[in-house]
Write an enzyme that holds these catalytic residues in place. Sequence first.
Site, PDB file in Angstrom:
ATOM      1  CB  CYS A   1       0.098   1.899   4.008  1.00 43.22           C
ATOM      2  SG  CYS A   1      -1.587   1.441   3.812  1.00 43.22           S
TER       3      CYS A   1
ATOM      4  CB  CYS B   1      -1.119  -0.041   1.256  1.00 39.50           C
ATOM      5  SG  CYS B   1      -1.901   1.415   1.409  1.00 39.50           S
TER       6      CYS B   1
END
Length: 159
Positions: A86, A83
């Site tokens: 993230c 991600c």
Amino acid sequence: MKSQWSNFHQIGRNSFLAASTVYVSNEFNFLNTSLLNRRSFCFAEGDRSSFVVLKSEAEFNSALSKARDGSLPSVFYFTAAWCGPCRLISPVILELSNKYPDVTTYKVDIDEGGLSNAIGKLNVSAVPTLQFFKGGVKKAEIVGVDVVRLKSVMEQLYK
């Protein structure tokens, strides 16, 4: 050298794309020491952080019990190695875990074996997702990258 992002002005200043777009130069400056001054993702000795990486469903259940019984103010940070957003918000979360050492931040990798049931227990459908617990109750949730809101929620709940 002119930037290759000539249409950049058409993107909203506060959009995710604007925040995550980085201009890459054709030249590398070996004298640039700004990276040397950045905080490492490793914790230094004496670090006041209360950052815990959960690796199993048993660890997750224990952490969730502490959060729900009100004994421990907590933040659950749901993430994944693949991600991109993230990775953008991780340094901010680490910084805030140092600023609020009495709040335990639990990092939950959604792809970690054995944690698939954990995702269902807190209705997580996207990453990054942050859920904030205080007094045994989930007080707030942030889905996506919103650094301003993240800092605001932390200050309102845990200061």
